[in-house]
Design a protein around this motif. Structure first.
Motif, PDB file in Angstrom:
ATOM      1  N   GLN A  28       4.096  -0.385 -79.039  1.00 49.25           N
ATOM      2  CA  GLN A  28       2.689  -0.389 -79.443  1.00 49.25           C
ATOM      3  C   GLN A  28       1.801  -1.160 -78.472  1.00 49.25           C
ATOM      4  N   GLY A  29       2.410  -1.779 -77.436  1.00 47.88           N
ATOM      5  CA  GLY A  29       1.541  -2.348 -76.413  1.00 47.88           C
ATOM      6  C   GLY A  29       1.835  -3.758 -75.940  1.00 47.88           C
ATOM      7  N   ILE A  30       2.730  -4.491 -76.582  1.00 45.82           N
ATOM      8  CA  ILE A  30       3.074  -5.826 -76.103  1.00 45.82           C
ATOM      9  C   ILE A  30       4.382  -5.746 -75.338  1.00 45.82           C
ATOM     10  N   SER A  31       4.461  -6.389 -74.184  1.00 37.71           N
ATOM     11  CA  SER A  31       5.693  -6.350 -73.409  1.00 37.71           C
ATOM     12  C   SER A  31       6.757  -7.207 -74.087  1.00 37.71           C
ATOM     13  N   SER A  32       8.012  -6.921 -73.806  1.00 37.05           N
ATOM     14  CA  SER A  32       9.101  -7.672 -74.426  1.00 37.05           C
ATOM     15  C   SER A  32       9.050  -9.150 -74.041  1.00 37.05           C
ATOM     16  N   ILE A  33       8.663  -9.441 -72.776  1.00 34.13           N
ATOM     17  CA  ILE A  33       8.600 -10.843 -72.343  1.00 34.13           C
ATOM     18  C   ILE A  33       7.469 -11.572 -73.074  1.00 34.13           C
ATOM     19  N   ASN A  34       6.349 -10.875 -73.332  1.00 35.18           N
ATOM     20  CA  ASN A  34       5.253 -11.507 -74.069  1.00 35.18           C
ATOM     21  C   ASN A  34       5.594 -11.684 -75.547  1.00 35.18           C
ATOM     22  N   LEU A  35       6.374 -10.753 -76.096  1.00 37.65           N
ATOM     23  CA  LEU A  35       6.837 -10.927 -77.474  1.00 37.65           C
ATOM     24  C   LEU A  35       7.755 -12.141 -77.560  1.00 37.65           C
ATOM     25  N   MET A  36       8.624 -12.314 -76.564  1.00 42.03           N
ATOM     26  CA  MET A  36       9.481 -13.497 -76.516  1.00 42.03           C
ATOM     27  C   MET A  36       8.636 -14.759 -76.388  1.00 42.03           C
ATOM     28  N   GLU A  37       7.586 -14.698 -75.593  1.00 46.65           N
ATOM     29  CA  GLU A  37       6.700 -15.856 -75.422  1.00 46.65           C
ATOM     30  C   GLU A  37       6.025 -16.215 -76.744  1.00 46.65           C
ATOM     31  N   LYS A  38       5.622 -15.201 -77.482  1.00 46.38           N
ATOM     32  CA  LYS A  38       4.983 -15.446 -78.775  1.00 46.38           C
ATOM     33  C   LYS A  38       5.962 -16.091 -79.759  1.00 46.38           C
ATOM     34  N   ALA A  39       7.172 -15.558 -79.821  1.00 44.30           N
ATOM     35  CA  ALA A  39       8.181 -16.120 -80.723  1.00 44.30           C
ATOM     36  C   ALA A  39       8.518 -17.562 -80.343  1.00 44.30           C
ATOM     37  N   SER A  40       8.704 -17.785 -79.061  1.00 51.44           N
ATOM     38  CA  SER A  40       9.036 -19.133 -78.587  1.00 51.44           C
ATOM     39  C   SER A  40       7.882 -20.090 -78.832  1.00 51.44           C
ATOM     40  N   GLY A  41       6.646 -19.598 -78.663  1.00 52.02           N
ATOM     41  CA  GLY A  41       5.486 -20.437 -78.923  1.00 52.02           C
ATOM     42  C   GLY A  41       5.410 -20.871 -80.365  1.00 52.02           C
TER      43      GLY A  41
END
Length: 496
Positions: free
Chosen positions: A19-32
């Motif tokens: 849907q538009g978020i990269s996997s690395i940015n999703l990981m960044e969000k979870a880690s944040g």
């Protein structure tokens, strides 16, 4: 809130990325989300040892290490340096921390002595996708971590634990004090054999695709406050006692009058319009002096010898009932001629199991067994996962609701849905707590709550009142009557 399987969660991750978020940015969000939780709950003077695997859970750990370091925390990272075959996103975050001179990177074998008072372990070895038991260095390091009495925080799920089933017999699982899970609970969090590894669970919203979750099919749910607030019906001003039903609580025997007394009191506290206790005459003075609001119907001398059928009433039967021969005959006679839903608990269930009278239970009734009572009714199972599956089968066969009492009480419906409750605490593990639940259930059904909603609301309300009582008196000192008196505080909480 829905509970999805590991494969469904993986599909949800993929859909979110599409849907538009990269996997690395999703990981960044979870880690944040994890990093912010850690900042709020620990001191900057603590030392953090972060144990990372090679998959995306390890990638979360690397990102958390970087974020904590940037906030001034003292961070060390431990990995298996003989296996650096990282996932793509884990590799990216590993390279980032390698460029930070202040973060030490060590091999699992280098993990030796620590300052126990000032150390926090972050477990980022394996996430929800694990499908095999731990072995080799991973097993050794988890065993070592479990032997050390320091605070441990697991990212997503304690390493070694499966999301949907029991670990293999000789599996090693990290024993976490806190688990920071993403978006949704895992089913293994709610079973005694597996939940004991999780500690206190926090669900972190990482914006996984809500449409996928809404459309996902599942039989398993969590009873959360959103569900409760949708179910709860505040009392309307223009109403009268008849509006809120008639509850008849049947139970008590010589020496066990307190059980039915607590059941009646909890029914009143939950809002029952008219409340009756149907108990032996030996309990009349006790009940009438303690709860004058409840009317008394005598039904024997020292034991319940008959159960009078009244129209437009909901019956809760069992607390303190005993298993006298005359009581057994009274229960048989009642169930033979009564065809409306009834709440059955305690000795009523033990009589049913002893006499094999399960087919007499009226359709849409509610039974509330603890695990041993469930075993007497339906047979032995190997573990709590099997017990839930057997409960689903029996609920469908008998067309009843089963409230299976445990640390996380589960409501099992005739259409095989399972709702796990997340309120309550170990201070409720005292005789009388179940009697209070029977009164709450009977009261809600008499107030014309849909029976599924009544069961869901009752177990949540019961547990929440127990939590308020534990906060006020402590888990050790709280009494079931304290729980009952806190029911009013829960209703006030719901409308605050």
């Amino acid at each position: 809130m829905k509970i999805l399987t590991a494969s469904q969660i993986k599909s949800c991750d993929i859909t979110t990325i599409e849907q538009g978020i990269s996997s690395i940015n999703l990981m960044e969000k979870a880690s944040g989300c994890c990093g912010r939780w850690i900042e709020e709950h620990f001191n900057v003077t603590d030392k953090f040892l972060i144990f990372c695997g090679t998959g995306n859970n390890g990638g979360d750990g690397f990102a958390i290490a970087r974020m904590l370091y940037e906030k001034g925390f003292d961070v060390e990272v431990y990995i298996d340096q003989e296996n650096l075959n990282f996932s793509n996103d884990a590799e990216i975050n590993f390279r980032k921390i390698k460029q930070i001179g202040g973060i030490g990177i060590h091999d699992f074998n280098d993990f030796l002595n620590i300052n126990r008072e000032k150390t926090v372990i972050i477990d980022a070895l394996f996430g929800y996708g694990l499908n095999r038991k731990l072995s080799g260095k991973n097993k050794t390091v988890v065993e070592k971590l479990n032997s050390i009495k320091v605070v441990k925080v697991s990212v997503d799920i304690p390493s070694g634990l499966y999301a949907d089933k029991l670990p293999d017999g000789d599996s090693v699982v990290i024993k976490a004090d806190f688990t920071l899970t993403f978006q949704l609970y895992k089913r293994s969090f709610f079973h005694p054999e597996t939940g004991k590894f999780c500690g206190k669970i926090t669900v972190l919203d990482i914006d996984l695709d809500k449409e996928f979750i809404e459309n996902a099919e599942t039989d398993y749910f969590v009873i959360d406050e959103d569900l409760i607030k949708n179910n709860y019906r505040p009392r309307e001003d223009f109403s009268h006692k008849g509006t809120f039903g008639k509850s008849i609580l049947v139970g008590g025997s010589y020496g066990k009058i307190g059980a039915v007394l607590m059941t009646a009191l909890s029914a009143l506290r939950t809002g029952s319009g008219l409340t009756f206790t149907m108990a032996p005459d030996c309990g009349c003075q006790i009940i009438q002096s303690q709860i004058p609001e409840a009317m008394f119907i005598g039904c024997g001398d020292k034991y319940v010898e008959r159960i009078e059928i009244q129209e437009k009433a909901v019956y809760g039967i069992g607390p303190g009932l005993g298993k006298d021969k005359k009581t057994q005959n009274a229960l048989f006679g009642f169930l033979k001629y009564y065809d409306e839903p009834v709440v059955l608990d305690a000795d009523a269930l033990n009589i049913l199991a002893q006499k094999n009278w399960l087919d007499l239970i009226p359709k849409n009734s509610v039974i509330t067994p603890h695990p041993l009572e469930f075993e007497r009714l339906f047979g032995k199972t190997n573990d709590s996962f099997e017990r839930i599956e057997l409960a689903k089968t029996k609920a469908r066969e008998l067309d009843i609701f089963i409230v299976l009492k445990d640390h996380h009480t589960a409501v099992i419906t005739p259409d095989q849905k399972v709702f796990y409750n997340i309120t309550g605490n170990s201070g409720m593990a005292k005789g009388g707590s179940g009697d209070a639940l029977t009164g709450i259930l009977t009261s809600l059904i008499s107030q014309k709550y849909d029976i599924e909603n009544a069961c869901i609301f009752a177990v949540w309300l019961h547990g929440k009142a127990g939590d308020f009582a534990a906060e006020k008196f402590s888990k050790e000192a709280m009494l079931p009557t304290d729980l009952i008196h806190e029911i009013g505080e829960v209703f006030k909480y719901l409308v605050s």
